[in-house]
Design a protein around this motif. Structure first.
Motif, mmCIF file in Angstrom:
data_model
loop_
_atom_site.group_PDB
_atom_site.id
_atom_site.type_symbol
_atom_site.label_atom_id
_atom_site.label_comp_id
_atom_site.label_asym_id
_atom_site.label_seq_id
_atom_site.Cartn_x
_atom_site.Cartn_y
_atom_site.Cartn_z
ATOM 1 N N LEU A 135 -0.112 19.384 -7.594
ATOM 2 C CA LEU A 135 1.328 19.260 -7.301
ATOM 3 C C LEU A 135 1.570 19.040 -5.848
ATOM 4 C CD1 LEU A 135 4.123 19.057 -8.591
ATOM 5 C CD2 LEU A 135 4.235 21.424 -8.084
ATOM 6 N N TRP A 136 0.863 19.737 -5.156
ATOM 7 C CA TRP A 136 0.940 20.081 -3.694
ATOM 8 C C TRP A 136 0.246 18.630 -3.051
ATOM 9 C CZ3 TRP A 136 3.000 22.578 0.259
ATOM 10 C CH2 TRP A 136 2.595 22.417 1.627
ATOM 11 N N THR A 137 -0.939 17.912 -3.757
ATOM 12 C CA THR A 137 -1.292 16.787 -3.150
ATOM 13 C C THR A 137 -0.358 15.632 -3.519
ATOM 14 O OG1 THR A 137 -3.607 17.584 -3.652
ATOM 15 C CG2 THR A 137 -2.991 15.263 -3.549
ATOM 16 N N GLY A 138 0.182 15.722 -4.657
ATOM 17 C CA GLY A 138 1.353 14.620 -4.938
ATOM 18 C C GLY A 138 2.419 14.367 -3.940
ATOM 19 N N ALA B 279 -7.881 11.142 -0.198
ATOM 20 C CA ALA B 279 -6.920 12.443 -0.083
ATOM 21 C C ALA B 279 -6.967 13.189 -1.687
ATOM 22 C CB ALA B 279 -5.584 12.280 0.796
ATOM 23 N N HIS B 280 -6.553 12.084 -2.395
ATOM 24 C CA HIS B 280 -6.270 12.697 -3.762
ATOM 25 C C HIS B 280 -7.937 13.145 -4.431
ATOM 26 C CE1 HIS B 280 -5.040 11.359 -8.149
ATOM 27 N NE2 HIS B 280 -5.230 13.094 -8.130
ATOM 28 N N VAL B 281 -8.870 12.249 -4.209
ATOM 29 C CA VAL B 281 -10.032 12.727 -4.588
ATOM 30 C C VAL B 281 -10.492 13.830 -3.834
ATOM 31 C CG1 VAL B 281 -12.490 12.090 -5.067
ATOM 32 C CG2 VAL B 281 -10.626 10.408 -5.361
ATOM 33 N N GLN B 282 -10.419 13.852 -2.683
ATOM 34 C CA GLN B 282 -10.760 15.148 -1.919
ATOM 35 C C GLN B 282 -10.088 16.641 -2.359
ATOM 36 O OE1 GLN B 282 -12.443 15.183 2.376
ATOM 37 N NE2 GLN B 282 -10.119 15.876 2.606
ATOM 38 N N SER B 283 -8.856 16.238 -2.637
ATOM 39 C CA SER B 283 -8.234 17.484 -3.065
ATOM 40 C C SER B 283 -8.978 17.967 -4.632
ATOM 41 C CB SER B 283 -6.925 17.419 -3.381
ATOM 42 O OG SER B 283 -6.491 16.472 -4.406
ATOM 43 N N ASP B 284 -9.280 17.055 -5.347
ATOM 44 C CA ASP B 284 -9.952 17.377 -6.592
ATOM 45 C C ASP B 284 -11.187 18.229 -6.332
ATOM 46 O OD1 ASP B 284 -10.227 17.298 -9.386
ATOM 47 O OD2 ASP B 284 -11.171 15.248 -9.367
ATOM 48 N N GLU C 84 0.864 -1.247 -0.062
ATOM 49 C CA GLU C 84 -0.040 -0.040 0.132
ATOM 50 C C GLU C 84 0.932 1.347 -0.009
ATOM 51 O OE1 GLU C 84 -3.435 0.237 2.185
ATOM 52 O OE2 GLU C 84 -3.691 -1.663 2.394
ATOM 53 N N TYR C 85 1.925 1.344 0.661
ATOM 54 C CA TYR C 85 2.777 2.361 0.784
ATOM 55 C C TYR C 85 3.464 2.272 -0.613
ATOM 56 C CZ TYR C 85 2.312 2.089 5.808
ATOM 57 O OH TYR C 85 1.721 2.207 7.181
ATOM 58 N N LEU C 86 3.888 1.468 -0.952
ATOM 59 C CA LEU C 86 4.480 1.418 -2.437
ATOM 60 C C LEU C 86 3.692 2.273 -3.648
ATOM 61 C CD1 LEU C 86 7.063 0.692 -4.331
ATOM 62 C CD2 LEU C 86 5.889 -1.401 -4.692
ATOM 63 N N TRP C 87 2.533 1.753 -3.343
ATOM 64 C CA TRP C 87 1.604 2.163 -4.382
ATOM 65 C C TRP C 87 1.164 3.782 -4.384
ATOM 66 C CZ3 TRP C 87 -0.006 2.568 -9.104
ATOM 67 C CH2 TRP C 87 -1.165 3.384 -9.386
ATOM 68 N N ALA C 88 1.240 4.080 -2.924
ATOM 69 C CA ALA C 88 0.938 5.519 -2.490
ATOM 70 C C ALA C 88 2.079 6.402 -3.317
ATOM 71 C CB ALA C 88 0.854 5.552 -1.092
ATOM 72 N N ILE C 89 3.358 5.825 -3.272
ATOM 73 C CA ILE C 89 4.318 6.561 -3.762
ATOM 74 C C ILE C 89 4.326 6.593 -5.274
ATOM 75 C CG2 ILE C 89 7.101 6.485 -4.160
ATOM 76 C CD1 ILE C 89 6.425 7.166 -1.369
ATOM 77 N N ILE C 90 4.014 5.566 -5.927
ATOM 78 C CA ILE C 90 3.781 5.535 -7.414
ATOM 79 C C ILE C 90 2.819 6.558 -7.747
ATOM 80 C CG2 ILE C 90 3.112 4.025 -9.557
ATOM 81 C CD1 ILE C 90 4.175 1.679 -8.011
ATOM 82 N N GLU C 91 1.630 6.616 -7.154
ATOM 83 C CA GLU C 91 0.383 7.466 -7.261
ATOM 84 C C GLU C 91 0.872 8.822 -6.971
ATOM 85 O OE1 GLU C 91 -3.786 8.375 -5.886
ATOM 86 O OE2 GLU C 91 -2.927 6.634 -4.942
ATOM 87 N N GLY C 92 1.749 8.909 -6.185
ATOM 88 C CA GLY C 92 2.314 10.535 -5.866
ATOM 89 C C GLY C 92 3.112 10.844 -6.927
ATOM 90 N N ILE C 93 3.790 10.001 -7.635
ATOM 91 C CA ILE C 93 4.648 10.431 -8.648
ATOM 92 C C ILE C 93 3.703 10.623 -9.659
ATOM 93 C CG2 ILE C 93 6.481 9.631 -10.465
ATOM 94 C CD1 ILE C 93 7.713 7.959 -8.051
ATOM 95 N N LEU C 94 2.796 10.033 -10.197
ATOM 96 C CA LEU C 94 1.875 10.100 -11.286
ATOM 97 C C LEU C 94 1.154 11.342 -11.129
ATOM 98 C CD1 LEU C 94 0.120 6.362 -11.832
ATOM 99 C CD2 LEU C 94 1.861 7.507 -13.270
ATOM 100 N N VAL C 95 0.818 11.766 -9.983
ATOM 101 C CA VAL C 95 0.182 13.017 -9.538
ATOM 102 C C VAL C 95 1.177 14.077 -9.910
ATOM 103 C CG1 VAL C 95 -0.954 14.595 -7.881
ATOM 104 C CG2 VAL C 95 -1.394 12.228 -7.797
ATOM 105 N N VAL C 96 2.291 14.000 -9.502
ATOM 106 C CA VAL C 96 3.344 15.166 -9.877
ATOM 107 C C VAL C 96 3.376 15.273 -11.514
ATOM 108 C CG1 VAL C 96 5.547 15.896 -9.611
ATOM 109 C CG2 VAL C 96 4.621 14.971 -7.686
ATOM 110 N N LEU C 97 3.531 14.209 -12.275
ATOM 111 C CA LEU C 97 3.745 14.254 -13.468
ATOM 112 C C LEU C 97 2.374 14.865 -14.386
ATOM 113 C CD1 LEU C 97 5.392 10.740 -14.309
ATOM 114 C CD2 LEU C 97 6.461 13.045 -14.237
ATOM 115 N N THR C 98 1.283 14.552 -13.759
ATOM 116 C CA THR C 98 0.080 15.003 -14.324
ATOM 117 C C THR C 98 0.028 16.758 -14.200
ATOM 118 O OG1 THR C 98 -1.060 13.076 -13.715
ATOM 119 C CG2 THR C 98 -2.614 15.104 -14.140
#
Length: 305
Positions: free
Chosen positions: A188-191, A148-153, A75-89
């Protein structure tokens, strides 16, 4: 993994696809670059939902020969990957916004687009709260990060609803790309926040001092018959706590008596923490004193008697 967590992760994919369709429709009827940025960010939500389902499934698998401590860090690993995707987006949205800022264009049906986007925001808000509540209940980092990601949206959508509504009233076309830039900064802040929080779990950061103090108190109350406890270490992976410490007993205490004391302590700690893997290293008093005289420094020493 509980069926509820699994169902939440699966349903998250469907909700994300529905919200994506609504937000793209909002862009299609309005031609607003800000609403397009919001739709692009929602594509990431769909990817994140799929990844969340993968993470909670992997994390729920029991310990095996290759993973004796379980699979909770998935779960932590995916959260890191998701954070990277968020930053790239966020970077992608920012580049689109810069282009639109240099090449502004008028909107077609802004109020219809605003209405659709507001509706999508309401759906996201309800779903984000559900994921956060379930994530906290089951200590699921993947669900918490997704929530948290969806809520920031949601907050981004609220700002867009207000901002895009002002464009046809004020006739300031630059508001549209400016809003896109704000969306990019929010994403970016969320990521970065998601990655920072998940790194704590990957690096085995110790729990809050208050929780450690409570465990020490339990050892004091349930360790009657022992002499000292020291070198308490704790970490948390998903919903599972790992607790280990040294317990000093009288040189003449029997193995059975020491085992009974450990059982009492373990039972009380598990009652407080819930799911926990506890390792207690029992030391005779003589050996503990020899270590101390040899210069070995014990951490967080607790005298029991």
């Amino acid at each position: 993994m509980t069926p509820l967590r699994q169902n939440i992760a699966r349903l998250s994919i469907l909700i994300s696809l529905i919200v994506l369709a609504i937000k793209y429709s909002a862009y299609y009827v309005s031609h607003s670059s800000a609403l397009l940025a919001d739709a692009i960010e929602t594509i990431l939500n769909v990817i994140a939902a799929i990844g969340t389902l993968w993470a909670v499934n992997i994390a729920a698998q029991p310990a095996d020969e290759n993973h004796p401590y379980g699979h909770g860090k998935a779960e932590y690993l995916w959260a890191i990957i998701e954070g990277i995707l968020v930053v790239l987006t966020a970077i992608g949205i920012f580049l689109i916004a810069c282009y639109d800022f240099l090449h502004p264009s008028s909107l077609k049906e802004p109020f219809i687009g605003v209405f659709l986007n507001a509706f999508a925001g309401m759906v996201n808000f309800i779903w984000a709260r559900i994921m956060i509540i379930i994530g906290r209940k089951y200590d699921s980092q993947a669900l918490l990060s997704a929530g948290a990601h969806v809520q920031s949206d949601v907050w981004a959508s609220l700002a867009l609803v207000i901002g895009v509504s002002l464009i046809p009233l004020l006739h300031w076309l630059w508001i549209d790309p400016l809003l896109s830039i704000l969306v990019a900064l929010n994403v970016l802040w969320t990521g970065f926040g998601m990655m920072r929080h998940s790194m704590k779990g990957l690096m085995d950061e110790a729990p809050a001092p208050e929780l450690i103090e409570k465990v020490f108190k339990i050892i004091t109350e349930k360790g009657e018959g022992a002499l000292e406890a020291h070198d308490l270490r704790m970490r948390k992976v998903g919903a599972l706590y790992f607790v280990e410490f040294h317990l000093v007993v009288d040189d003449h205490m029997s193995i059975t008596e020491a085992h009974d004391i450990c059982d009492h302590i373990e039972s009380a700690i598990r009652k407080y923490l819930g799911s926990a893997s506890i390792h207690i290293h029992v030391e005779p008093e003589k050996i503990a004193k020899e270590e101390h005289l040899s210069g070995h420094k014990h951490r967080n020493v607790l005298t029991l008697s």
